[in-house]
Write an enzyme that holds these catalytic residues in place. Structure first.
Site: not given
Ligand code: SAH
Length: 219
Positions: A39, A65-67
């Protein structure tokens, strides 16, 4: 890809255990994919460790960018399988596309912001994701020439599902999207024998799906 530092692998394993498994996600394919995708490579300009925090991360151009948990939740709701093909709308950093590509045979992902599409394309190539195609355009119309898809995933919030997308779903296909202009809710549409079954899930906050068709494209 060159070998990554061990402490980042440890941080990622901890992210999967504490943020994802402890919140109830048990799908092995999803957990393994989230354990594999580096990530931190998707979030330039941030300290690598920040990638493994329990939150969304800014990726420029007003986008995020999402959790990690939200990525895992959306992926889990898509219920991806190895032989399947997926279409994502909202490439952003390319992280969600990489998570899907760890599981599925092929991923096509569409991004409307040219600079984001270009950097995601380069990043995914460098990381060896040869089963992902990044396209730059408004994703409202989907990508009919490569349809049907087993999975269609929107990672930007739409007031309604663009009708062309449902038409590009395979039988038994799943479309997962955050829906709603105000409070948003992850919604899953499953196609069975030609009809659509709808389910509501997690409350979320995504950036908007911007399209001239929704009259919210101010660019
Ligand atoms: N999935 C991404 C995060 C998505 S953020 C990741 O893993 O990093 C939402 C993205 O959707 C933004 O990059 C935004 O530019 C894009 N987007 C918004 N409206 C869109 C549209 N109509 N078509 C394609 N992309 C769109």
């Amino acid at each position: 890809m060159s070998r990554e530092p061990e402490h980042l692998q440890r941080l990622r394993a901890r992210m999967v255990e504490r943020q994802i498994m402890r919140r109830g996600i048990t799908n092995r394919r999803v957990l393994d994919a989230m354990t594999r995708v580096p990530r931190h490579e998707f979030l330039p300009g941030h300290p690598a460790e920040d990638a493994y925090e329990d939150g969304a991360v800014a990726i420029g151009h007003g986008q995020t960018c999402s959790q990690p948990y939200v990525v895992a939740y959306m992926t889990n709701w898509c219920d991806p399988r190895p032989s399947e093909r997926a279409l994502e709308l909202g490439t952003g950093s390319g992280y969600q596309a990489a998570v899907l590509a760890e599981i599925c045979a092929e991923v096509i992902t569409i991004e409307r912001v040219a600079a984001l599409a270009e950097s995601a394309r380069k990043r995914l190539g460098r990381l060896g994701y040869h089963n992902i195609t990044v396209l730059c355009r408004d994703g409202y119309e989907g990508y009919p020439v490569a349809a049907p898809y087993d999975i269609i995933l929107l990672t930007a919030a739409a007031p309604d599902i663009p009708p062309p997308l449902l038409g590009q779903l395979n039988d038994s296909g799943r479309l997962v999207a955050p829906v709603g202009p105000g409070p948003q809710r992850v919604t899953r549409y499953t196609k069975q024998y030609g009809s659509i079954h709808r389910e509501n899930g997690l409350d979320v906050r995504f950036v908007p799906f911007v399209s001239e068709h929704f009259d919210n494209d101010v660019s």
